[in-house]
Design a protein around this motif. Structure first.
Motif, PDB file in Angstrom:
ATOM      1  N   LEU A 144       0.817  -1.216   0.000  1.00  0.00           N
ATOM      2  CA  LEU A 144       0.000   0.000   0.000  1.00  0.00           C
ATOM      3  C   LEU A 144       0.851   1.266   0.000  1.00  0.00           C
ATOM      4  CD1 LEU A 144      -2.859  -0.913   2.508  1.00  0.00           C
ATOM      5  CD2 LEU A 144      -3.007  -0.740   0.025  1.00  0.00           C
ATOM      6  N   SER A 145       1.897   1.270   0.803  1.00  0.00           N
ATOM      7  CA  SER A 145       2.731   2.476   0.862  1.00  0.00           C
ATOM      8  C   SER A 145       3.468   2.693  -0.452  1.00  0.00           C
ATOM      9  CB  SER A 145       3.697   2.423   2.044  1.00  0.00           C
ATOM     10  OG  SER A 145       4.546   1.309   1.963  1.00  0.00           O
ATOM     11  N   LYS A 146       3.819   1.614  -1.154  1.00  0.00           N
ATOM     12  CA  LYS A 146       4.458   1.762  -2.469  1.00  0.00           C
ATOM     13  C   LYS A 146       3.469   2.317  -3.495  1.00  0.00           C
ATOM     14  CE  LYS A 146       8.203  -1.567  -2.059  1.00  0.00           C
ATOM     15  NZ  LYS A 146       8.786  -2.832  -2.528  1.00  0.00           N
ATOM     16  N   GLU A 147       2.211   1.886  -3.389  1.00  0.00           N
ATOM     17  CA  GLU A 147       1.182   2.425  -4.282  1.00  0.00           C
ATOM     18  C   GLU A 147       0.978   3.915  -4.031  1.00  0.00           C
ATOM     19  OE1 GLU A 147      -2.449   0.148  -3.965  1.00  0.00           O
ATOM     20  OE2 GLU A 147      -1.400  -1.721  -4.402  1.00  0.00           O
ATOM     21  N   ILE A 148       0.957   4.283  -2.773  1.00  0.00           N
ATOM     22  CA  ILE A 148       0.792   5.704  -2.421  1.00  0.00           C
ATOM     23  C   ILE A 148       1.987   6.500  -2.926  1.00  0.00           C
ATOM     24  CG2 ILE A 148       0.741   7.326  -0.487  1.00  0.00           C
ATOM     25  CD1 ILE A 148      -0.949   5.160   1.005  1.00  0.00           C
ATOM     26  N   LEU A 149       3.184   5.959  -2.789  1.00  0.00           N
ATOM     27  CA  LEU A 149       4.379   6.634  -3.290  1.00  0.00           C
ATOM     28  C   LEU A 149       4.288   6.825  -4.802  1.00  0.00           C
ATOM     29  CD1 LEU A 149       7.228   7.797  -3.083  1.00  0.00           C
ATOM     30  CD2 LEU A 149       8.099   5.445  -3.142  1.00  0.00           C
ATOM     31  N   ALA A 150       3.876   5.785  -5.504  1.00  0.00           N
ATOM     32  CA  ALA A 150       3.756   5.896  -6.963  1.00  0.00           C
ATOM     33  C   ALA A 150       2.744   6.971  -7.343  1.00  0.00           C
ATOM     34  CB  ALA A 150       3.360   4.549  -7.560  1.00  0.00           C
ATOM     35  N   ASP A 151       1.608   6.984  -6.659  1.00  0.00           N
ATOM     36  CA  ASP A 151       0.595   8.011  -6.929  1.00  0.00           C
ATOM     37  C   ASP A 151       1.125   9.410  -6.625  1.00  0.00           C
ATOM     38  OD1 ASP A 151      -1.165   6.026  -7.676  1.00  0.00           O
ATOM     39  OD2 ASP A 151      -2.301   6.046  -5.790  1.00  0.00           O
ATOM     40  N   THR A 152       1.868   9.516  -5.539  1.00  0.00           N
ATOM     41  CA  THR A 152       2.427  10.812  -5.146  1.00  0.00           C
ATOM     42  C   THR A 152       3.425  11.309  -6.181  1.00  0.00           C
ATOM     43  OG1 THR A 152       2.155  10.225  -2.819  1.00  0.00           O
ATOM     44  CG2 THR A 152       3.640  12.042  -3.292  1.00  0.00           C
ATOM     45  N   GLU A 153       4.241  10.403  -6.692  1.00  0.00           N
ATOM     46  CA  GLU A 153       5.234  10.794  -7.692  1.00  0.00           C
ATOM     47  C   GLU A 153       4.581  11.209  -9.010  1.00  0.00           C
ATOM     48  OE1 GLU A 153       7.829   7.386  -7.574  1.00  0.00           O
ATOM     49  OE2 GLU A 153       9.133   8.358  -6.103  1.00  0.00           O
ATOM     50  N   LEU A 154       3.414  10.639  -9.320  1.00  0.00           N
ATOM     51  CA  LEU A 154       2.712  10.984 -10.560  1.00  0.00           C
ATOM     52  C   LEU A 154       1.884  12.263 -10.426  1.00  0.00           C
ATOM     53  CD1 LEU A 154       1.474   7.470 -11.726  1.00  0.00           C
ATOM     54  CD2 LEU A 154       3.341   8.831 -12.701  1.00  0.00           C
ATOM     55  N   ASP A 155       1.502  12.579  -9.203  1.00  0.00           N
ATOM     56  CA  ASP A 155       0.651  13.742  -8.961  1.00  0.00           C
ATOM     57  C   ASP A 155       1.456  15.027  -9.147  1.00  0.00           C
ATOM     58  OD1 ASP A 155      -1.103  15.675  -8.094  1.00  0.00           O
ATOM     59  OD2 ASP A 155      -1.454  14.767  -6.127  1.00  0.00           O
ATOM     60  N   THR A 156       1.072  15.815 -10.111  1.00  0.00           N
ATOM     61  CA  THR A 156       1.801  17.059 -10.397  1.00  0.00           C
ATOM     62  C   THR A 156       1.645  18.090  -9.284  1.00  0.00           C
ATOM     63  OG1 THR A 156      -0.072  17.904 -11.653  1.00  0.00           O
ATOM     64  CG2 THR A 156       1.649  16.750 -12.893  1.00  0.00           C
ATOM     65  N   GLN A 157       0.648  17.906  -8.437  1.00  0.00           N
ATOM     66  CA  GLN A 157       0.435  18.879  -7.362  1.00  0.00           C
ATOM     67  C   GLN A 157       1.095  18.466  -6.049  1.00  0.00           C
ATOM     68  OE1 GLN A 157      -3.373  20.518  -6.970  1.00  0.00           O
ATOM     69  NE2 GLN A 157      -3.418  21.123  -9.118  1.00  0.00           N
ATOM     70  N   SER A 158       1.710  17.281  -6.021  1.00  0.00           N
ATOM     71  CA  SER A 158       2.362  16.864  -4.774  1.00  0.00           C
ATOM     72  C   SER A 158       3.666  17.640  -4.607  1.00  0.00           C
ATOM     73  CB  SER A 158       2.617  15.362  -4.763  1.00  0.00           C
ATOM     74  OG  SER A 158       3.562  15.004  -5.733  1.00  0.00           O
TER      75      SER A 158
END
Length: 131
Positions: free
Chosen positions: A78-92
């Protein structure tokens, strides 16, 4: 816990305090929250010592540790999925990405600790003479 909860003061050896601080950091809790968590565990039906010592409830201990290991592995995923989403999110922000990476590392450390516990309990189980 609320600020109006009663305060308790007690003395403890420095070595114990250091262990609690390390555990709190590893678990992402404050020192106070770690102490409260551990005390609450001590009042459950099986004591932490019984769960992890391989004592009279050794099968339960191993089962509990194996479940904990699976939960830790799931937390890594789950934390790896969140990291991947965070890296893709241009607003993070950079802080968002750093925190996500920290959570992955923390979850991975928890897996290592859980694996050690399971391994230790299996060795204890396997070294006991059969009846």
């Amino acid at each position: 816990m609320a600020r109006d909860d009663p305060m308790m003061r007690f003395r403890a050896p420095q070595e114990l305090k250091s262990k609690i601080e390390a555990s709190a950091t590893e678990n992402g809790r404050s020192l106070n929250a770690e102490i409260v968590h551990r005390l609450e565990l001590s009042f459950e039906s099986a004591t932490p010592r019984e769960l992890f010592s391989g004592g009279k409830r050794s099968n339960f201990s191993l089962e509990f540790a194996e479940l904990e290991l699976e939960e830790c592995r799931h937390a890594v995923e789950l934390s790896k999925e969140i990291l991947a989403d965070t890296e893709l999110d241009t607003q993070s922000t950079e802080m968002d990405r750093a925190m996500a990476k920290f959570e992955v590392r923390r979850a991975e450390r928890a897996v290592v600790a859980a694996e050690r516990t399971v391994e230790s309990l299996r060795k204890k189980r396997d070294s006991k003479p059969s009846r």
